[in-house]
Design a protein around this motif. Structure first.
Motif, PDB file in Angstrom:
ATOM      1  N   ALA A  51      33.095 -56.389   6.578  1.00 42.95           N
ATOM      2  CA  ALA A  51      33.057 -57.455   7.580  1.00 42.95           C
ATOM      3  C   ALA A  51      32.548 -56.926   8.912  1.00 42.95           C
ATOM      4  CB  ALA A  51      34.444 -58.067   7.746  1.00 42.95           C
ATOM      5  N   LEU A  52      33.021 -55.756   9.317  1.00 46.99           N
ATOM      6  CA  LEU A  52      32.560 -55.177  10.582  1.00 46.99           C
ATOM      7  C   LEU A  52      31.084 -54.802  10.519  1.00 46.99           C
ATOM      8  CD1 LEU A  52      35.623 -52.964  11.557  1.00 46.99           C
ATOM      9  CD2 LEU A  52      34.889 -55.109  12.603  1.00 46.99           C
ATOM     10  N   ALA A  53      30.646 -54.274   9.385  1.00 45.01           N
ATOM     11  CA  ALA A  53      29.230 -53.939   9.239  1.00 45.01           C
ATOM     12  C   ALA A  53      28.361 -55.185   9.291  1.00 45.01           C
ATOM     13  CB  ALA A  53      28.999 -53.185   7.926  1.00 45.01           C
ATOM     14  N   THR A  54      28.876 -56.291   8.766  1.00 45.29           N
ATOM     15  CA  THR A  54      28.129 -57.546   8.828  1.00 45.29           C
ATOM     16  C   THR A  54      28.027 -58.044  10.260  1.00 45.29           C
ATOM     17  OG1 THR A  54      28.861 -58.128   6.618  1.00 45.29           O
ATOM     18  CG2 THR A  54      28.059 -59.923   7.985  1.00 45.29           C
ATOM     19  N   LEU A  55      29.101 -57.898  11.015  1.00 45.28           N
ATOM     20  CA  LEU A  55      29.095 -58.380  12.399  1.00 45.28           C
ATOM     21  C   LEU A  55      28.266 -57.499  13.325  1.00 45.28           C
ATOM     22  CD1 LEU A  55      32.823 -59.433  12.804  1.00 45.28           C
ATOM     23  CD2 LEU A  55      30.839 -60.937  12.635  1.00 45.28           C
ATOM     24  N   TRP A  56      28.351 -56.181  13.161  1.00 45.80           N
ATOM     25  CA  TRP A  56      27.689 -55.276  14.096  1.00 45.80           C
ATOM     26  C   TRP A  56      26.297 -54.864  13.656  1.00 45.80           C
ATOM     27  CZ3 TRP A  56      32.687 -52.039  14.705  1.00 45.80           C
ATOM     28  CH2 TRP A  56      33.513 -52.656  15.639  1.00 45.80           C
ATOM     29  N   ASP A  57      25.962 -55.026  12.386  1.00 43.50           N
ATOM     30  CA  ASP A  57      24.646 -54.668  11.848  1.00 43.50           C
ATOM     31  C   ASP A  57      24.242 -53.245  12.231  1.00 43.50           C
ATOM     32  OD1 ASP A  57      22.429 -55.160  10.339  1.00 43.50           O
ATOM     33  OD2 ASP A  57      21.303 -56.118  11.946  1.00 43.50           O
ATOM     34  N   PRO A  58      24.997 -52.232  11.758  1.00 42.65           N
ATOM     35  CA  PRO A  58      24.712 -50.848  12.156  1.00 42.65           C
ATOM     36  C   PRO A  58      23.437 -50.312  11.511  1.00 42.65           C
ATOM     37  CG  PRO A  58      26.368 -50.849  10.468  1.00 42.65           C
ATOM     38  CD  PRO A  58      26.090 -52.303  10.804  1.00 42.65           C
ATOM     39  N   HIS A  99      49.365 -48.639  -4.315  1.00 47.57           N
ATOM     40  CA  HIS A  99      49.277 -49.005  -2.894  1.00 47.57           C
ATOM     41  C   HIS A  99      48.025 -48.410  -2.248  1.00 47.57           C
ATOM     42  CE1 HIS A  99      53.108 -50.949  -3.033  1.00 47.57           C
ATOM     43  NE2 HIS A  99      53.690 -49.849  -3.509  1.00 47.57           N
ATOM     44  N   HIS A 100      47.606 -47.248  -2.715  1.00 46.03           N
ATOM     45  CA  HIS A 100      46.378 -46.638  -2.190  1.00 46.03           C
ATOM     46  C   HIS A 100      45.150 -47.438  -2.627  1.00 46.03           C
ATOM     47  CE1 HIS A 100      48.483 -43.161  -0.637  1.00 46.03           C
ATOM     48  NE2 HIS A 100      49.087 -43.014  -1.821  1.00 46.03           N
ATOM     49  N   TYR A 101      45.162 -47.912  -3.862  1.00 47.21           N
ATOM     50  CA  TYR A 101      44.068 -48.760  -4.340  1.00 47.21           C
ATOM     51  C   TYR A 101      43.976 -50.039  -3.507  1.00 47.21           C
ATOM     52  CZ  TYR A 101      43.317 -46.049  -8.625  1.00 47.21           C
ATOM     53  OH  TYR A 101      43.016 -45.071  -9.524  1.00 47.21           O
ATOM     54  N   GLU A 102      45.131 -50.669  -3.288  1.00 49.14           N
ATOM     55  CA  GLU A 102      45.153 -51.906  -2.509  1.00 49.14           C
ATOM     56  C   GLU A 102      44.674 -51.662  -1.085  1.00 49.14           C
ATOM     57  OE1 GLU A 102      49.210 -52.948  -3.067  1.00 49.14           O
ATOM     58  OE2 GLU A 102      48.829 -54.023  -4.948  1.00 49.14           O
ATOM     59  N   ALA A 103      45.113 -50.551  -0.483  1.00 55.26           N
ATOM     60  CA  ALA A 103      44.667 -50.214   0.873  1.00 55.26           C
ATOM     61  C   ALA A 103      43.164 -49.961   0.907  1.00 55.26           C
ATOM     62  CB  ALA A 103      45.424 -48.994   1.393  1.00 55.26           C
ATOM     63  N   ALA A 104      42.635 -49.329  -0.144  1.00 56.70           N
ATOM     64  CA  ALA A 104      41.196 -49.067  -0.197  1.00 56.70           C
ATOM     65  C   ALA A 104      40.404 -50.364  -0.280  1.00 56.70           C
ATOM     66  CB  ALA A 104      40.871 -48.174  -1.393  1.00 56.70           C
ATOM     67  N   VAL A 105      40.904 -51.343  -1.034  1.00 58.97           N
ATOM     68  CA  VAL A 105      40.222 -52.636  -1.138  1.00 58.97           C
ATOM     69  C   VAL A 105      40.226 -53.338   0.217  1.00 58.97           C
ATOM     70  CG1 VAL A 105      40.382 -54.942  -2.151  1.00 58.97           C
ATOM     71  CG2 VAL A 105      40.589 -52.939  -3.594  1.00 58.97           C
ATOM     72  N   VAL A 106      41.381 -53.319   0.886  1.00 58.53           N
ATOM     73  CA  VAL A 106      41.479 -53.970   2.196  1.00 58.53           C
ATOM     74  C   VAL A 106      40.578 -53.268   3.210  1.00 58.53           C
ATOM     75  CG1 VAL A 106      43.034 -54.431   4.126  1.00 58.53           C
ATOM     76  CG2 VAL A 106      43.773 -54.914   1.802  1.00 58.53           C
ATOM     77  N   MET A 107      40.594 -51.953   3.235  1.00 55.55           N
ATOM     78  CA  MET A 107      39.744 -51.214   4.181  1.00 55.55           C
ATOM     79  C   MET A 107      38.258 -51.431   3.877  1.00 55.55           C
ATOM     80  SD  MET A 107      41.879 -50.018   6.247  1.00 55.55           S
ATOM     81  CE  MET A 107      40.950 -48.907   7.235  1.00 55.55           C
ATOM     82  N   GLY A 108      37.908 -51.500   2.602  1.00 51.99           N
ATOM     83  CA  GLY A 108      36.521 -51.774   2.244  1.00 51.99           C
ATOM     84  C   GLY A 108      36.077 -53.152   2.685  1.00 51.99           C
TER      85      GLY A 108
END
Length: 140
Positions: A61-68, A47-56
């Motif tokens: 996606a957020l980094a693509t949208l906000w272009d930090p 479950h931790h692996y799956e959560a890490a994939v989802v969070m990644g």
């Protein structure tokens, strides 16, 4: 003007759904996460692996949208870029390994006994292509 904005939002949402579902299908069909937990003998932590994939995926996606802009030193960027390149290369190699792409390709083009040469051609092509891109297109 409003119609254009709504249309772009719908197309963007549909594209995101398509890419996200392809990513999930890729992980599910190849069984990457269960195989990873099997190899590392950490089945209890799946479950931790799956959560890490989802969070990644969400972070990407957020980094693509906000272009930090992270303002990292070049010395820190070198190992980060190297690790990213190794990850992408190993992921591509694992995918071709699982799908038996090279034996099929070698048989189709008639070089059955020379798969090592075929692999080296791919490796050198990737290296020279990357070097050409970095030398010619970066900072222009």
């Amino acid at each position: 003007m409003t119609i254009n904005v709504v249309l772009v939002m719908i197309i963007g949402f549909a594209g995101g759904l398509a890419v996200g579902s392809g990513f999930v299908a890729f992980l599910a069909v190849l069984g990457i996460i269960p195989r990873l937990t099997q190899l590392t003998k950490t089945m209890k932590m799946i479950h931790h692996y799956e959560a890490a994939v989802v969070m990644g995926a969400l972070a990407g996606a957020l980094a693509t949208l906000w272009d930090p802009v992270l303002h990292l030193t070049p010395l820190l960027l070198i190992p980060l870029g190297l690790a990213s390149g190794i990850f992408i290369g190993m992921l591509a190699a694992a995918l071709t390994e699982v799908l038996n792409v090279f034996p099929i390709l070698a048989k189709r083009i008639g070089v059955d006994g020379k798969i090592a040469i075929l692999l080296m051609a791919f490796v050198f092509g990737k290296v020279f292509g990357s070097l050409f891109q970095w030398i010619y297109f970066v900072n222009k």
